[in-house]
Design a protein around this motif. Structure first.
Motif: not given
Lengths: 148, 489
Positions: B262-273, B282-287
């Motif tokens: 939720t909220g700004k935790e999105y930064l833990n999941y979405i990274a951008e290339r 282009m976004p991708y999954l950080k994990q």
């Protein structure tokens, strides 16, 4: 004759707001039904159905001198056999569709007034100078058109 | 790229955003590579800096003429957090009603104007027929009249709730400026019943036209339109699809949960290339880490939007939509569903769901309570509003000073999330339909059909006349000489 004047545009995308500004200025001077729209899809029909005449003001980009004013018919802007772009309905498609689906309720007369734009890429509430100069001219054109 | 033929699908003007598709053929005339490039309108976030946060919802409703209700609500949710306030239950319900009414309107336009003509009229029909006017001829003027009339009721509800005809202004930190009167509630309830009928009719048309046509079902389940991806969407506490609020859940290609935030935790999941050939990140999954523009198990690309939401959720929160949801998974026999064309089906199911939800909320006694606004708390200086836009997850992230003046804004829109999947879809369709250098007019539509389900919104803030996306395909031989041009204008 029951007339509506519709301005189409984005109020904060510089020259794209010109249609809205014309309608706002017009409604300060004249008692006429007006509407402002931000898309050219079915909402256009929601506004104009039931009127005898509709005057639609929008921005246009053809590469001519910014501020140039065009009076167009639907066929003038109905330039393609591909009716839609990939995201939205074009104004011409929506109007043609209106005549197919609601022939009895569509205005008998539709006048399109388009103003050549210069900047529709930057955010801002003001139009560029040449486009701004066109606004009172278009307002006068519409006043004459309404009083016909 | 020497020795390759190049096909370029180019918009001629810069209207309606700048989409550009470039397809490269190898020596034998088969597709070697395909790219999708976008130039977005920039500077919007800068425009918001310096603005009081309570002004932002009213301003962002102008970003996009189509999604105005959605941007308005996302920014309003962010403003709740900046003022450290939990909206009242009634305010939450009004906002949810507002968002659902928008879904009915927007999904109806997308399905009837853009999605269904490909099927109802047929993907290989002459472009002069393969459009909404062709669709009207096929389904009949009376049906079309019903569809248009009913969808206008959704607009009426939006205007009633939004406080101003075109750009909504009613969203406030902690609530909604306008309560719903009993008279309005009755009117909305009446209109909502018609919207449910529209939803049922849409599912019916979809079933009659597509499900009963073997050829179209083959197309839907063709490898040309299948992308094995991860998915992201918002769910409620029971795991069901929710557009207004909830938790964002991500699943992998097999349906296993990767995480939820939720909220700004999105930064833990979405990274951008940042890609060298593109203007967009282009976004991708950080994990998972960047794996390139590939699909299949282990890919780091994820998609958002109607199909993604239905894939992520355990079900729908209304009965008729739940039935339709179960049917889709039964018919397509996989979970998650990776057929890109099923986006249109999911969109039809969501239209029905949103209509049912509008009706439920209109019948909720609490909706007319005058308690539409909570007391503001201290300025927290940061807020993230996440909402499901019809095209997918929308993130509004703001930072402010101690007076609530915006110092930073970050907006992630659905088309940005979907950039990888869109590129992939185009690449697959191009590879499938272009063989041995054979390219004709039909290819253009088959390639367009690949990205139409995502309903990409490149720069829908501008719609200047003539308001279309002219596309040109240039085919070059291996020496770089133009030998064929295809146009849609």
């Amino acid at each position: 004759m029951k007339t509506i004047v519709v301005g189409i545009g984005n109020p904060i995308l510089r020259d794209d707001s010109v249609g809205i500004k014309v309608v706002e200025e017009l409604s300060r001077d004249v008692d006429v039904d007006t509407a402002i729209l931000t898309t050219t899809n079915f909402e256009v029909l929601d506004k104009i159905l039931g009127y005898d005449k509709a005057i639609i003001v929008d921005a246009i980009q053809t590469g001519n001198e910014p501020g140039t004013i065009y009076e167009l018919s639907i066929d003038d802007i109905f330039v393609t056999y591909s009716f839609t772009n990939t995201h939205n309905l074009t104004l011409a498609t929506t109007l043609k569709l209106g005549y197919v689906i609601f022939p009895e309720k569509m205005p008998k007369e539709i006048k399109l007034i388009a103003i050549e734009v210069e900047d529709v890429e930057n955010f801002g509430e003001e139009c560029t100078p040449k486009v701004r100069e066109a606004i009172p001219k278009v307002v006068e054109m519409i006043k004459r058109e309404i009083s016909k | 790229m020497s020795g390759l033929k190049k096909i370029e699908i180019n918009p001629i003007t810069r209207l309606e955003g700048h989409g550009k598709i470039a397809i490269f053929l190898d020596e034998s005339g088969n597709v070697a590579e395909a790219f999708f490039q976008v130039v977005e309108l920039r500077g919007y976030e800068r425009f918001l800096v310096g603005m009081p946060i309570e002004e932002v919802p009213r301003t962002v409703s102008t970003i996009c003429g189509v999604c105005r209700a959605i941007h308005h609500t996302a920014a309003t949710k962010a403003s709740d957090q900046i003022y450290g306030v939990e909206p009242t239950e009634t305010a939450k319900k009004i906002r949810e009603l507002f968002v659902n009414a928008h879904y009915v309107e927007d999904h109806a336009v997308i399905l009837y104007a853009l999605g269904l003509p490909d099927f109802v009229v047929g993907p290989e029909a002459d472009p002069a027929e393969r459009n909404i006017v062709g669709l009207v001829k096929k389904v009949g003027v009376d049906v079309a009249k019903e569809v248009l009339r009913k969808r206008s009721y959704a607009v009426k509800i939006l205007e009633m709730l939004g406080g101003k005809p075109i750009h909504p202004v009613a969203g406030l930190p902690g609530g909604w400026s306008k309560r719903v009167t009993e008279e309005e509630r009755q009117e909305i309830e009446k209109l909502a019943k018609e919207l449910v009928e529209l939803g049922k009719l849409t599912i019916q048309i979809f079933e009659d036209v597509i499900l009963k046509n073997e050829k179209y079902m083959e197309l839907i389940t063709s490898d040309a339109y299948r992308s094995v991806l991860n998915y992201m969407g918002t769910i409620d506490e029971k795991g069901r699809v929710n557009y207004y609020d909830g938790v964002q859940k991500i699943i992998d290609t097999k349906g296993n949960e990767i995480g939820r935030f939720t909220g700004k935790e999105y930064l833990n999941y979405i990274a951008e290339r940042v890609l060298p050939w593109s203007y967009l990140k282009m976004p991708y999954l950080k994990q998972i880490g960047w794996k390139g523009i590939v699909d299949g198990d282990g890919t780091s690309l994820y998609s958002v939007g109607p199909l993604a939401r239905l894939n992520v959720a355990d079900g729908m929160n209304t009965p008729l939509a739940q039935e339709a949801y179960e049917k889709m998974f039964d018919v397509l026999k996989e979970r998650p569903i990776h057929y890109v064309m099923a986006y249109h089906w999911a969109r039809a199911i969501e239209l029905l769901n949103a209509a049912e939800r509008v009706l439920e909320l209109a019948q909720d006694p609490e909706i007319t309570s005058p308690d539409v606004r909570a007391e503001l708390g201290e300025v927290t200086g940061e807020g993230v509003g996440i909402i499901e836009a019809p095209r997918g997850t929308l993130i509004h992230h703001y930072k402010t000073d101690e007076k609530g003046i915006v110092t930073e804004a970050n907006l992630i829109v659905a088309t940005t999330h979907n950039k990888g999947p869109i590129t992939l879809a185009i690449r697959k369709a191009a590879k499938h339909f272009i063989k041995n250098g054979q390219v004709d007019e039909k290819i253009l539509n088959y390639v367009e059909m690949a990205f139409r389900p995502y309903d990409l919104c490149l720069a829908c803030a501008t719609h200047v006349l003539p308001g279309r996306l002219p596309i040109e395909i240039n085919i070059y031989d291996s020496d770089g000489n133009l030998y064929k041009t295809l146009r849609n204008f």
